[in-house]
Motif scaffolding. Structure first.
Motif, PDB file in Angstrom:
ATOM      1  N   VAL A  76       0.736  -0.935   0.283  1.00  0.00           N
ATOM      2  CA  VAL A  76      -0.101   0.444  -0.109  1.00  0.00           C
ATOM      3  C   VAL A  76       0.681   1.180   0.295  1.00  0.00           C
ATOM      4  N   LEU A  77       1.658   0.930   0.887  1.00  0.00           N
ATOM      5  CA  LEU A  77       2.897   2.669   0.561  1.00  0.00           C
ATOM      6  C   LEU A  77       2.964   3.081  -0.330  1.00  0.00           C
ATOM      7  N   PHE A 113       2.148   2.591  -3.023  1.00  0.00           N
ATOM      8  CA  PHE A 113       1.403   4.055  -3.698  1.00  0.00           C
ATOM      9  C   PHE A 113       1.178   5.242  -2.708  1.00  0.00           C
ATOM     10  N   THR A 114       1.530   5.325  -1.323  1.00  0.00           N
ATOM     11  CA  THR A 114       0.690   6.007  -0.671  1.00  0.00           C
ATOM     12  C   THR A 114       1.628   7.620  -0.033  1.00  0.00           C
ATOM     13  N   SER A 115       2.946   6.515   0.271  1.00  0.00           N
ATOM     14  CA  SER A 115       4.317   7.430   0.964  1.00  0.00           C
ATOM     15  C   SER A 115       4.601   8.142  -0.476  1.00  0.00           C
ATOM     16  N   THR A 127       8.960   5.536  -4.779  1.00  0.00           N
ATOM     17  CA  THR A 127       7.870   4.906  -4.882  1.00  0.00           C
ATOM     18  C   THR A 127       7.437   3.496  -6.437  1.00  0.00           C
ATOM     19  N   ARG A 155      -0.280   3.097 -12.272  1.00  0.00           N
ATOM     20  CA  ARG A 155      -0.338   3.774 -10.963  1.00  0.00           C
ATOM     21  C   ARG A 155      -1.737   4.570 -10.585  1.00  0.00           C
ATOM     22  N   LEU A 183      -4.890   4.618  -7.370  1.00  0.00           N
ATOM     23  CA  LEU A 183      -5.085   6.099  -7.052  1.00  0.00           C
ATOM     24  C   LEU A 183      -7.012   5.905  -7.321  1.00  0.00           C
ATOM     25  N   VAL A 218      -6.666   0.614  -2.872  1.00  0.00           N
ATOM     26  CA  VAL A 218      -5.422   0.471  -1.363  1.00  0.00           C
ATOM     27  C   VAL A 218      -6.408   0.500  -0.436  1.00  0.00           C
ATOM     28  N   GLN A 219      -7.637   0.752  -0.349  1.00  0.00           N
ATOM     29  CA  GLN A 219      -8.638   0.596   0.578  1.00  0.00           C
ATOM     30  C   GLN A 219      -8.441  -1.027   1.272  1.00  0.00           C
ATOM     31  N   THR A 259      -6.034  -2.400   2.001  1.00  0.00           N
ATOM     32  CA  THR A 259      -5.776  -1.992   4.026  1.00  0.00           C
ATOM     33  C   THR A 259      -6.817  -2.998   4.303  1.00  0.00           C
ATOM     34  N   ASP A 268       3.246   4.063   8.462  1.00  0.00           N
ATOM     35  CA  ASP A 268       3.822   5.062   7.495  1.00  0.00           C
ATOM     36  C   ASP A 268       4.969   5.032   6.510  1.00  0.00           C
TER      37      ASP A 268
END
Length: 260
Positions: A154-155, A157-159, A168, A209, A213, A218-219, A222, A259
């Protein structure tokens, strides 16, 4: 209870195996950075980096032999076999969507969760003769390990790269379809072709990517990590109450909240 010297040795050996696997991974992936620093293959070149990883593994093997317990040796050498098998799994992919996700989870277990699961099992064997406790420890580690890797995916894509300590979208650039991508593919079937060609065409990485998003990938990933952490908590709560047990429960929350 006090931590035994042999149990502490298992922790050291596990960290050495993990470090060696990262060194070798960076060579395979031709990675430039790891945890915000240049990789060994960038500093020393591929040959010396491979030898450095081999040396760490050999030192781990010596430390493992010194424990003098054949059961522990068997449990922890399984980790090394799984790491190699996981790397081979990562080189392949499946056309069928359901097989693809099972393939991803199997690879995740072998490359990440096996180390944690078998390390937990080894420590429990040294501290308790009850096979039921050994299985609880193994299942706890397995579930925490899979959750850890899911959050790692997940990170990606989100970090941001500076915070994460490595580039990333690295997995996409390596041609790898992780959890967020596989979930996104259910909403954007056009990603199937990109997955099968391992995002090799110009623009594939950027488009994939973008799709991730725009989707709930991602959800969903998670949420899946949360399920694995809940499973880990259920396992460890089978043990009698203690500060150590509660620390392990808390660890599952740390896995979900990290994170970087």
């Amino acid at each position: 209870r006090e931590v035994q010297a042999s149990q502490r040795s298992v922790a050291i050996i596990a960290e050495m195996i993990h470090t060696a696997s990262l060194v070798h991974d960076d060579v395979i992936d031709d990675a430039n950075s790891r945890r915000g620093k240049r990789t060994l293959n960038q500093i020393w070149g591929e040959r010396k980096a491979v030898l450095a990883g081999d040396f760490i593994l050999s030192a781990a093997s010596v430390a493992l032999a010194r424990i003098g317990n054949t059961t522990i040796i068997s449990v922890l050498t399984q980790v090394i076999e799984d790491l190699v098998r996981g790397e081979f799994l990562q080189l392949g992919s499946k056309e069928n969507e359901n097989e693809r996700f099972a393939h991803y989870l199997e690879k995740t277990f072998k490359k990440t969760a096996s180390l944690i699961a078998n390390s937990c099992k080894a420590v429990s064997i040294l501290g308790c003769p009850d096979p039921k406790v050994h299985e609880i420890a193994y299942q706890y580690g397995k579930n925490v390990g899979i959750a850890f890797q899911l959050i790692d995916d997940v990170l990606d894509f989100t970090s941001c790269a500076d915070h994460l300590g490595k580039p990333t979208a690295a997995d996409l650039k390596l041609g790898l379809a992780t959890g967020p991508v596989l979930f996104a593919c259910r909403q954007f079937p056009e990603m199937n072709a990109m997955i099968m060609r391992r995002f090799s065409k110009p623009g594939d990485v950027e488009r994939a990517r973008k799709y991730v998003l725009q989707s709930d990938g991602v959800q969903q990933t998670t949420y899946l990590a949360q399920r694995y952490c809940h499973a880990a908590t259920r396992e460890i709560r089978k043990l009698r109450p203690s500060p150590e047990r509660e620390a392990l429960v808390h660890l599952t929350q740390m896995v979900l909240m990290r994170d970087k």
